[in-house]
Structures are given as C-alpha cells and as structure tokens.
Write a protein that holds these residues in place. Structure first.
Motif, mmCIF file in Angstrom:
data_model
loop_
_atom_site.group_PDB
_atom_site.id
_atom_site.type_symbol
_atom_site.label_atom_id
_atom_site.label_comp_id
_atom_site.label_asym_id
_atom_site.label_seq_id
_atom_site.Cartn_x
_atom_site.Cartn_y
_atom_site.Cartn_z
ATOM 1 N N PRO A 89 0.840 -1.211 0.000
ATOM 2 C CA PRO A 89 0.000 0.000 0.000
ATOM 3 C C PRO A 89 0.870 1.253 0.000
ATOM 4 O O PRO A 89 2.041 1.218 0.389
ATOM 5 N N SER A 90 0.288 2.358 -0.434
ATOM 6 C CA SER A 90 0.975 3.647 -0.321
ATOM 7 C C SER A 90 0.996 4.070 1.143
ATOM 8 O O SER A 90 0.108 3.717 1.917
ATOM 9 N N THR A 91 2.009 4.826 1.514
ATOM 10 C CA THR A 91 2.080 5.322 2.883
ATOM 11 C C THR A 91 1.505 6.729 2.979
ATOM 12 O O THR A 91 1.626 7.535 2.049
ATOM 13 N N ALA B 107 -8.931 -4.463 10.085
ATOM 14 C CA ALA B 107 -7.938 -4.075 9.092
ATOM 15 C C ALA B 107 -6.672 -3.674 9.853
ATOM 16 O O ALA B 107 -6.701 -3.419 11.061
ATOM 17 N N VAL B 108 -5.548 -3.603 9.137
ATOM 18 C CA VAL B 108 -4.245 -3.395 9.784
ATOM 19 C C VAL B 108 -3.536 -2.176 9.202
ATOM 20 O O VAL B 108 -3.429 -2.028 7.983
ATOM 21 N N MET B 109 -3.078 -1.314 10.095
ATOM 22 C CA MET B 109 -2.196 -0.202 9.741
ATOM 23 C C MET B 109 -0.847 -0.431 10.412
ATOM 24 O O MET B 109 -0.802 -0.807 11.593
ATOM 25 N N LEU B 110 0.225 -0.223 9.686
ATOM 26 C CA LEU B 110 1.567 -0.285 10.262
ATOM 27 C C LEU B 110 2.075 1.140 10.416
ATOM 28 O O LEU B 110 2.115 1.899 9.441
ATOM 29 N N GLY B 111 2.455 1.504 11.639
ATOM 30 C CA GLY B 111 2.839 2.874 11.923
ATOM 31 C C GLY B 111 4.230 2.996 12.508
ATOM 32 O O GLY B 111 4.983 2.015 12.627
ATOM 33 N N CYS B 112 4.585 4.211 12.904
ATOM 34 C CA CYS B 112 5.911 4.492 13.433
ATOM 35 C C CYS B 112 5.853 5.784 14.234
ATOM 36 O O CYS B 112 4.821 6.432 14.321
ATOM 37 N N LYS B 113 6.975 6.158 14.814
ATOM 38 C CA LYS B 113 7.151 7.461 15.443
ATOM 39 C C LYS B 113 8.058 8.305 14.549
ATOM 40 O O LYS B 113 8.490 7.855 13.480
ATOM 41 N N THR B 114 8.362 9.524 14.975
ATOM 42 C CA THR B 114 9.426 10.287 14.322
ATOM 43 C C THR B 114 10.734 9.632 14.752
ATOM 44 O O THR B 114 11.120 9.697 15.920
ATOM 45 N N ALA C 17 8.687 -2.001 7.564
ATOM 46 C CA ALA C 17 8.295 -2.099 6.157
ATOM 47 C C ALA C 17 8.447 -3.509 5.600
ATOM 48 O O ALA C 17 7.837 -3.841 4.577
ATOM 49 N N GLN C 18 9.224 -4.356 6.268
ATOM 50 C CA GLN C 18 9.334 -5.746 5.823
ATOM 51 C C GLN C 18 7.987 -6.468 5.884
ATOM 52 O O GLN C 18 7.765 -7.460 5.192
ATOM 53 N N LEU C 19 7.062 -5.947 6.708
ATOM 54 C CA LEU C 19 5.734 -6.539 6.852
ATOM 55 C C LEU C 19 4.685 -5.810 6.020
ATOM 56 O O LEU C 19 3.494 -6.128 6.101
ATOM 57 N N ALA C 20 5.113 -4.844 5.206
ATOM 58 C CA ALA C 20 4.175 -3.954 4.524
ATOM 59 C C ALA C 20 3.189 -4.694 3.630
ATOM 60 O O ALA C 20 2.043 -4.268 3.467
ATOM 61 N N GLY C 21 3.602 -5.802 3.040
ATOM 62 C CA GLY C 21 2.720 -6.548 2.158
ATOM 63 C C GLY C 21 1.529 -7.173 2.863
ATOM 64 O O GLY C 21 0.569 -7.598 2.207
ATOM 65 N N LEU C 22 1.557 -7.208 4.212
ATOM 66 C CA LEU C 22 0.460 -7.783 4.995
ATOM 67 C C LEU C 22 -0.514 -6.717 5.474
ATOM 68 O O LEU C 22 -1.512 -7.053 6.116
ATOM 69 N N ALA C 23 -0.248 -5.444 5.186
ATOM 70 C CA ALA C 23 -1.031 -4.339 5.748
ATOM 71 C C ALA C 23 -2.072 -3.816 4.757
ATOM 72 O O ALA C 23 -1.944 -3.955 3.542
ATOM 73 N N ASP C 24 -3.102 -3.190 5.334
ATOM 74 C CA ASP C 24 -4.089 -2.462 4.534
ATOM 75 C C ASP C 24 -3.692 -0.998 4.390
ATOM 76 O O ASP C 24 -3.979 -0.369 3.367
ATOM 77 N N TYR C 25 -3.063 -0.460 5.444
ATOM 78 C CA TYR C 25 -2.680 0.945 5.472
ATOM 79 C C TYR C 25 -1.265 1.053 6.015
ATOM 80 O O TYR C 25 -0.878 0.318 6.933
ATOM 81 N N LEU C 26 -0.504 1.989 5.469
ATOM 82 C CA LEU C 26 0.851 2.250 5.951
ATOM 83 C C LEU C 26 0.978 3.705 6.387
ATOM 84 O O LEU C 26 0.504 4.610 5.700
ATOM 85 N N ASP C 27 1.633 3.896 7.530
ATOM 86 C CA ASP C 27 1.958 5.233 8.023
ATOM 87 C C ASP C 27 3.438 5.218 8.390
ATOM 88 O O ASP C 27 3.817 5.283 9.555
ATOM 89 N N LEU C 28 4.270 5.093 7.366
ATOM 90 C CA LEU C 28 5.701 4.865 7.558
ATOM 91 C C LEU C 28 6.516 6.023 6.978
ATOM 92 O O LEU C 28 7.331 5.856 6.067
ATOM 93 N N ASP C 29 6.295 7.191 7.557
ATOM 94 C CA ASP C 29 6.954 8.396 7.051
ATOM 95 C C ASP C 29 7.776 9.108 8.108
ATOM 96 O O ASP C 29 8.242 10.228 7.886
#
Length: 373
Positions: A146-148, A297-304, A314-326
């Motif tokens: 997914p796009s982040t 549904a699954v979102m993968l997130g992060c902190k600053t 991001a290695q798990l990104a293919g399993l997610a519906d939403y990405l917040d990896l910025d």
C-alpha cells in the motif's frame, strides 16, 4: 595420538565458542528535524534513540529503541534494560530468535521498545547470515505494498492549508487535529487537496457525542479514516464512537501488543501496530494474524525516528491495509539509509536482513560496549 586428537578437538571447541559469541554494543542517536513537528503531545524538534548492534562472526545486526516519553520510555531505562539483556546472548546464534526473545521479554518485562530493538537486530542478523532480505525470507515477496500516508502536524489554519498545498501530489495525507480545531477546517483542506485524507485526533475528544459529530463532518469531506478520536483508556466511549461513526475508526494508543487486540474488538475497525509498542517484528506479525482473524484491518505505523526501525516495519508492509511509515522523512541528519518513499510508494531495499546501511558518520553518538558475563 589419542591425546593429540583430544587437544585438537578441544581447541576447535574453544574456537567455536569464541566465534559464536554474540556481542552487543549500543549507540545513542541525536537526530534533528528540518522543522518542528507539532501534535497535541507537544512539539518535537529533535529525537534521541538507542541503536543496538549484535555482532556474530562477520555479521552485524542492527535494531533501534525509540524513547517515547508518553509511553514511559526514557534513555536511562532503555540503556539499563539493554545492559541486562547482553548476558543472554553468550554462546547463542541467530537461529535461536524465538528462544532469545522469550528470554528478553522475561528479563525486561514491560519494556516493549527494548524488546523491539533486540528483535530487529536478531532478525537483521539472521537475514544477513542466510543472505536474504527479511520480506523474502518470510515469503512476503510479490505482495502488493500500500501507499504510505504523510503526516501533517498541528498548525494554525492558514499554515495548515499552505502545508497541505505543498503536498498536493502526495496520495495520502494524515492530518493531526485537536479538539480545539474547528472540524470544518477539513472543508477548506478539500479545496486545495484532492487525495485521500486520514484524521489523527491523538485522543483529542473525551466526549463520544462530539467525536461522532466530528466524524460526520469528516465523512462529508471524504475523509477515509479517523484515528484515536477518544483519549486512551476510555474504551466505552471509543466503542460508542465506532458504533455511530460513518467512517472507520483506527485504534492506536489503546492497543499496544497482542494482549490488547481482543480487548478492543468492538472499539475500532483498524489497529495501528508500532514496533516500539508491541515489542518488535515477532509480536507485530502475531498482531497482524490475530487482527485478521477478528476482522480488523491493519495499519503499520511508526514514530518520528530513524529509518532503521521504519525499514524493519516495512518488511511486513505486504500484509497491511494501510501504511503510516513516514517518520524518517523530516530528519535532517539520519546517518542510515534503508527504504525509500517516492510520492507515497515505498521501495524496499534488497540487501540482506532489514536492508539498512550507514550513509555517513556525521552524527553525535555515544558508544557503550556491554561486556559479556
């Protein structure tokens, strides 16, 4: 003859013990943002975190522990906990990840960011030993990514509009709003931005009725997701918001690890998983699978934070519906390179392990070698 053979075998055994010894070293990173990032948790101008290196034979695995004050994670407690973990690796190999992480969780209970750092370093080490990127080693190669989203911090109205205009070509913007904002501000944002919008309330509303009313305005503006509208700990209020909201609700601060997934079952539609909250890649994968079985549904997130932890997630990104990896994009002096982002599309590195490399030595660091006992 027999004696010589015994001495030879004994010598080999000593060499093997020395070669197989995993040594742990630590760096403290002091990283700076290009400009302050503001949410209702405060203003951030720089971030500090601990980088873990696990040395085994000719390989080095890397992981990172984020200091998140709102979660009770501080530099001194993280460093003390990692020092306790060092002795666990004596004589161990990268092929004992499950066993080693069980030991770490037992030695430093309630320290998920510490476990996450060791978890990342062990998985990175394993990938380097076998010569494969983690996503390929786990069999996730070929899954669509997914796009982040790109997070936009709290700003005054005109500043926010101008900021959103700057990112008009980005496919998803995650807007940080507080209860003090006029929710109708989103209508003005729609005048300058046609892409997908997520709203992150960071627990701004304590009243379910107000949060539902805000969600209705967001729905009219085509907002896709509303994250953590209710302050953490008010699950009954969150449950009401989820029941009446016309847009999906994301839970973040109310869901740390696998033990929380069932607890928030009726309170949200999407779970935001972060490595520092859940305790690393092993627990993140467990949460993803559990969430799927429960209908989330699954979102993968992060902190600053440095790109180290974000590339690991991001290695798990293919399993997610939403990405917040910025969370690494605003840093001016991150010494590491890893995943890249091109207008929201993430590109995974093809190097073994998590794929992170050092791109410069221009940062202040404190090296602490933890002696094996």
């Amino acid at each position: 003859m027999a004696t010589g053979e015994c001495m030879h075998v004994g010598g080999l055994q000593r060499v093997r013990e020395e070669v197989s010894l995993i040594k742990l070293t630590l760096d403290i990173l002091n990283l700076h943002l290009d400009e302050p990032f503001v949410s209702n948790k405060g203003s951030v101008t720089n971030v500090r975190q601990m980088v873990v290196h696990l040395h085994w034979e000719r390989y080095v695995g890397i992981g990172t522990a984020v200091f998140a004050k709102e979660y009770g994670m501080h530099a001194h407690t993280v460093q003390e906990a990692l020092a306790k973990c060092a002795k666990l690796f004596s004589g161990a190999t990268p092929f004992e990840i499950e066993h080693l992480l069980d030991l770490v969780e037992a030695v430093v209970p309630g320290q998920p960011t510490v476990v996450a750092a060791v978890d990342m370093a062990l998985h990175d080490l394993l990938g380097k030993v076998v010569g494969l990127p983690l996503h390929r080693l786990w069999g996730f190669d070929g899954l669509p990514l997914p796009s982040t989203g790109l997070s936009v911090g709290v700003r005054h109205e005109q500043e926010l509009i101008e900021r959103v205009q700057q990112f008009a070509q980005w496919p998803i913007l995650k807007i940080k709003l507080t209860a003090a904002h006029d929710v109708h501000l989103v209508r003005r944002l729609r005048d300058v931005y046609a892409g997908r919008i997520w709203i992150d309330g960071n627990g701004s509303w304590e009243d379910a009725k107000e949060a539902v009313a805000a969600s209705e305005v967001f729905y009219e503006c085509g907002v896709e997701l509303l994250e953590q509208p209710i302050r953490a700990g008010l699950l009954e209020c969150l449950r009401v918001v989820r029941e009446y909201s016309p847009i999906p609700i994301v839970v973040d601060e109310d869901c740390f690890g696998p033990q929380d997934v069932l607890r928030v079952k009726d309170c949200a539609d999407v779970i935001n998983i972060k490595l520092l909250k859940c305790g690393g890649l092993r627990r993140a994968l467990e949460m993803i699978r559990l969430a799927r079985r429960l209908g989330f549904a699954v979102m993968l997130g992060c902190k600053t934070e440095s790109v180290v932890g974000i590339t690991a997630m991001a290695q798990l990104a293919g399993l997610a519906d939403y990405l917040d990896l910025d969370g690494h994009l605003d840093l001016s002096d991150d010494p590491y390179s890893g995943m890249t982002v091109v207008r929201g599309q993430i590109l995974l590195p093809e190097k073994p392990g998590i794929g992170v490399t050092t791109q410069s030595e221009k940062y202040r660091k404190t090296r602490t070698e933890v002696e094996q006992q």
